[in-house]
Design an enzyme around this catalytic site. Sequence first.
Site, PDB file in Angstrom:
ATOM      1  N   ASP A 213       0.786  -0.921   0.048  1.00 59.34           N
ATOM      2  CA  ASP A 213       0.025   0.083   0.335  1.00 59.34           C
ATOM      3  C   ASP A 213       0.708   1.201   0.242  1.00 59.34           C
ATOM      4  O   ASP A 213       0.551   2.273  -0.749  1.00 59.34           O
ATOM      5  CB  ASP A 213      -1.117  -0.345   0.932  1.00 59.34           C
ATOM      6  CG  ASP A 213      -0.741  -0.781   2.375  1.00 59.34           C
ATOM      7  OD1 ASP A 213       0.865  -0.200   2.722  1.00 59.34           O
ATOM      8  OD2 ASP A 213      -1.083  -0.850   3.607  1.00 59.34           O
ATOM      9  N   GLU A 347      -8.897   4.113   6.379  1.00 54.33           N
ATOM     10  CA  GLU A 347      -8.385   3.905   5.434  1.00 54.33           C
ATOM     11  C   GLU A 347     -10.091   3.848   4.703  1.00 54.33           C
ATOM     12  O   GLU A 347     -10.236   5.180   3.619  1.00 54.33           O
ATOM     13  CB  GLU A 347      -8.350   2.278   4.671  1.00 54.33           C
ATOM     14  CG  GLU A 347      -6.834   2.389   5.025  1.00 54.33           C
ATOM     15  CD  GLU A 347      -6.058   1.747   6.346  1.00 54.33           C
ATOM     16  OE1 GLU A 347      -7.094   1.100   6.646  1.00 54.33           O
ATOM     17  OE2 GLU A 347      -5.494   1.885   7.251  1.00 54.33           O
TER      18      GLU A 347
HETATM   19  C1  DMJ Z   1      -1.631   2.804   9.983  1.00 56.38           C
HETATM   20  O1  DMJ Z   1      -1.250   2.377  11.047  1.00 56.38           O
HETATM   21  C2  DMJ Z   1      -1.451   3.606   8.430  1.00 56.38           C
HETATM   22  O2  DMJ Z   1      -2.476   4.032   7.981  1.00 56.38           O
HETATM   23  C3  DMJ Z   1      -0.978   2.405   8.030  1.00 56.38           C
HETATM   24  O3  DMJ Z   1       0.050   2.996   6.246  1.00 56.38           O
HETATM   25  C4  DMJ Z   1      -1.542   1.473   7.177  1.00 56.38           C
HETATM   26  N1  DMJ Z   1      -1.932   0.839   8.464  1.00 56.38           N
HETATM   27  C5  DMJ Z   1      -2.796   1.514   9.415  1.00 56.38           C
HETATM   28  C6  DMJ Z   1      -4.287   1.911   9.298  1.00 56.38           C
HETATM   29  O4  DMJ Z   1      -4.947   0.709   9.357  1.00 56.38           O
END
Ligand code: DMJ
Length: 455
Positions: A213, A347
Amino acid sequence: MMKHAWDSYRQYGWGHNELKPIAKKGHSTNIFGNSQMGATIVDALDSLYIMGLHDEFKDGQEWIEQNLDFSVNAEVSVFEVNIRFIGGLLAAYYLSGQEVFKVKAVQLAEKLLPAFNTPTGIPWAMVNLKSGVGRNWGWASAGSSILAEFGTLHMEFVHLTYLTGNPAYYQKVMHIRKLLAKMDRPNGLYPNYLNPRTGRWGQHHTSVGGLGDSFYEYLLKAWLMSDKTDAEARKTYDDAIEAIERHLIRKSNGGLTFIGEWKNGHLERKMGHLTCFAGGMFALGADGSPGDKAGHYLQLGAEIAHTCHESYDRTVLKLGPEAFKFDSGLEAVAVRQNEKYYILRPEVIETYWYMWRFTHDPKYRQWGWEAAQAIDKYCRVSGGFSGVKDVYSSNPTYDDVQQSFFLAETLKYLYLLFSSDELLPLESWVFNTEAHPLPVLHLGNVTLPGSQDHR
Ligand code: DMJ
């Protein structure tokens, strides 16, 4: 909601990394090692500031001044510490102007640098803050480092060089970029695993959700934070997104656009909650996309937002599951029990906020409000906010964790969704992957130290 989350942590978990809101005591996970580094305090600071909770902000600042110490024998995740601590401290510094946050961010960054001492310069996933010894997660394919981890350092590290004049940070992240640029990519896709000893890809698994991601997000944001001068980053983003669209993005029979995962030549028709951030990313990257495709990417962002909203709407609690399928007649619903949880993740709300900023379509505020109400109804307990184990059950059990990103991201994006566009305009601020806003660097003719020499 922010007051309740913060006050509960203040009362029951102060100084611990996170809070157990049912047991009403401190909590931590292996990403922070065995430390007590007040992750929630650091992660929440800029949200408190933005929301005008200045007494709480001062309280957090005092704790940091007196207690935040990185000379601890703790093995931490380089990625998590970078996005939550360095990102959080830098944002607090830029917003408040208080030097202490900059000083602490630089002290911590120094402790992360030994993680880059690998044969390739691709950092280890974990580093011991005291000894500087690094290693990788045991579960990662063939001793590999993770794309979303070593690929999510750029924003913070460029700011560190900008603020300190020390070229080391900039050089480390530019070296990673150069190394990736030289590698073959199967079907133009980036696998999630790269071995830091050999410089070879591990398993050919590509994802826009977990493990992949924020690598894509930081390519786009590297360009944005450079005042759109870092053309190399923009081109790398555009090429990556083109391959993703060709191989991973599909429409379900019911007409929902989804982003699947590529595993050894096969498309898995499954999307994670984490993947839902991509709706916002596509919208944010629309302006400046090649071939006049801005409208197309804004539309793609809207379709992902819609799909992710459906994943919420098709549950009993109106909160989204961790992962959902588009297979055998199933659309946007979780199948396995261990994919049905919601852990206060941001998200989907993040994507609503970006879509709101770019379109002002009131449905995004409506959807954000639905999510806020559902969180308040089903996740609020007397000791804070908790994740829930099954969003399809009317009688869910709690996981008893108030994640630090709930205060850093979920509540911040909700607050911004209902605020004016003048609050942190996207022309001037770029949000790191933990929702910490960092200013666009208008470097003009200024050259960052070390920018001529990447290693
Ligand atoms: C967060 O720590 C950040 O957005 C990261 O990039 C992905 N996961 C978590 C939240 O779900």
